[in-house]
Design an enzyme around this catalytic site. Sequence first.
Site, PDB file in Angstrom:
ATOM      1  N   GLY A  20     -33.346 -49.647 -34.772  1.00  0.00           N
ATOM      2  CA  GLY A  20     -31.789 -49.281 -35.834  1.00  0.00           C
ATOM      3  C   GLY A  20     -31.056 -50.078 -34.959  1.00  0.00           C
ATOM      4  N   ALA A  21     -31.167 -51.198 -35.054  1.00  0.00           N
ATOM      5  CA  ALA A  21     -31.141 -52.574 -34.877  1.00  0.00           C
ATOM      6  C   ALA A  21     -29.528 -52.982 -36.375  1.00  0.00           C
ATOM      7  CB  ALA A  21     -31.473 -53.409 -33.821  1.00  0.00           C
ATOM      8  N   ASN A  22     -30.032 -52.847 -37.325  1.00  0.00           N
ATOM      9  CA  ASN A  22     -29.588 -53.610 -38.297  1.00  0.00           C
ATOM     10  C   ASN A  22     -28.098 -53.127 -38.803  1.00  0.00           C
ATOM     11  OD1 ASN A  22     -31.034 -50.424 -39.302  1.00  0.00           O
ATOM     12  ND2 ASN A  22     -29.908 -50.908 -41.286  1.00  0.00           N
ATOM     13  N   THR A  23     -27.603 -51.619 -37.619  1.00  0.00           N
ATOM     14  CA  THR A  23     -25.809 -51.496 -38.242  1.00  0.00           C
ATOM     15  C   THR A  23     -26.063 -50.704 -36.784  1.00  0.00           C
ATOM     16  OG1 THR A  23     -24.642 -50.049 -39.665  1.00  0.00           O
ATOM     17  CG2 THR A  23     -26.792 -49.166 -39.236  1.00  0.00           C
ATOM     18  N   GLY A  24     -24.170 -50.757 -36.935  1.00  0.00           N
ATOM     19  CA  GLY A  24     -23.787 -50.573 -35.673  1.00  0.00           C
ATOM     20  C   GLY A  24     -23.553 -50.436 -34.464  1.00  0.00           C
ATOM     21  N   GLY A  26     -26.119 -50.320 -32.783  1.00  0.00           N
ATOM     22  CA  GLY A  26     -27.847 -50.917 -32.968  1.00  0.00           C
ATOM     23  C   GLY A  26     -27.055 -52.698 -32.923  1.00  0.00           C
ATOM     24  N   SER A 144     -25.595 -38.977 -26.309  1.00  0.00           N
ATOM     25  CA  SER A 144     -25.006 -38.554 -26.902  1.00  0.00           C
ATOM     26  C   SER A 144     -23.805 -37.847 -26.079  1.00  0.00           C
ATOM     27  CB  SER A 144     -24.695 -37.851 -27.943  1.00  0.00           C
ATOM     28  OG  SER A 144     -23.338 -37.244 -28.458  1.00  0.00           O
ATOM     29  N   TYR A 170     -28.473 -31.227 -33.094  1.00  0.00           N
ATOM     30  CA  TYR A 170     -28.468 -32.194 -32.686  1.00  0.00           C
ATOM     31  C   TYR A 170     -28.344 -32.455 -31.418  1.00  0.00           C
ATOM     32  CZ  TYR A 170     -25.654 -36.682 -31.833  1.00  0.00           C
ATOM     33  OH  TYR A 170     -25.689 -37.983 -31.029  1.00  0.00           O
TER      34      TYR A 170
END
Length: 304
Positions: A20-24, A26, A144, A170
């Site tokens: 998930g390293a394309n945004t936020g 990550g 989280s 969640y």
Amino acid sequence: MKWTEQQMPRQDGRVAVITGANTGLGFETARRLAERGASVVLAVRDTEKGNLAAARMNGDVSVQELDLTSLESVRAAAVALRAAHPRIDLLINNAGVMYTPKQTTRDGFEMQFGTNHLGHFALTGLLLDLLLPVPGSRVVTVSSTGHRIRAAIHFDDLQWERSYGRVAAYGQSKLANLMFTYELQRRLATHGTTAAVAAHPGISNTELVRNTPAAIRGPVTWLAPVITQPAWAGALPTLRAATDPSVLGGQYYGPDGLGEVRGHPRLVTSSPESYDVTVQQRLWAVSEDLTGVRYPVGPAAAAA
């Protein structure tokens, strides 16, 4: 002394795989590791977005397709990563979904449990033997503060087929992330090379909150500048867990501010439920059955 990114050591020669390293969070984690000299792999569902993200980073950055909602994709990604990298120093299980409407993964798992926990459980198991020979290697899993909210492992209805609550689901997935980390560390302890560590970002201003229930979406939006921190700050606990030489396996890092909402990364504790060894081991066995992935460490390996 408060830990900052300036204290992060050089990462030359190290290979870091980040989901998930394309945004936020990550993206920020990957960007900083690449700037410190690591060879970084962005393991992402959308490779077009991954390539755009990689173009915004300085250093050795590549992209690997990975859809955590599909065990077939997880296995294919593991095969590709093994072919490209004979060793992995850091596996950072960062990707996740939050408060999604009721839906399932391609394999029929509840979306949040399937993506946040089972997808990462499978990926880690399929890559772990590439980390085991590497001194100082680490598996960092992002949890989280939501692991405390209405959270339990519902073995009688793991996939929420009888009733569904997006907040509770969640919480279950994030509690599972921690239990996975603690049980993995127990299994790794005799190897002495690879450590399993957990981190959480506090409350960070990322697109992860896009599925927040409508009743609280408005207040959250208005209060965001006050109660959240930017993604670059939210990534610091993960970066410390991944790179600080003083970090030990089985530890958990989060912000040092009030309620662990924001601040500098420090060692924190998780909920009492997360330390239940019996539940950790039961969750592990169930996760192996659901994913079909068997780990090369621990009781299962010894009995083989």
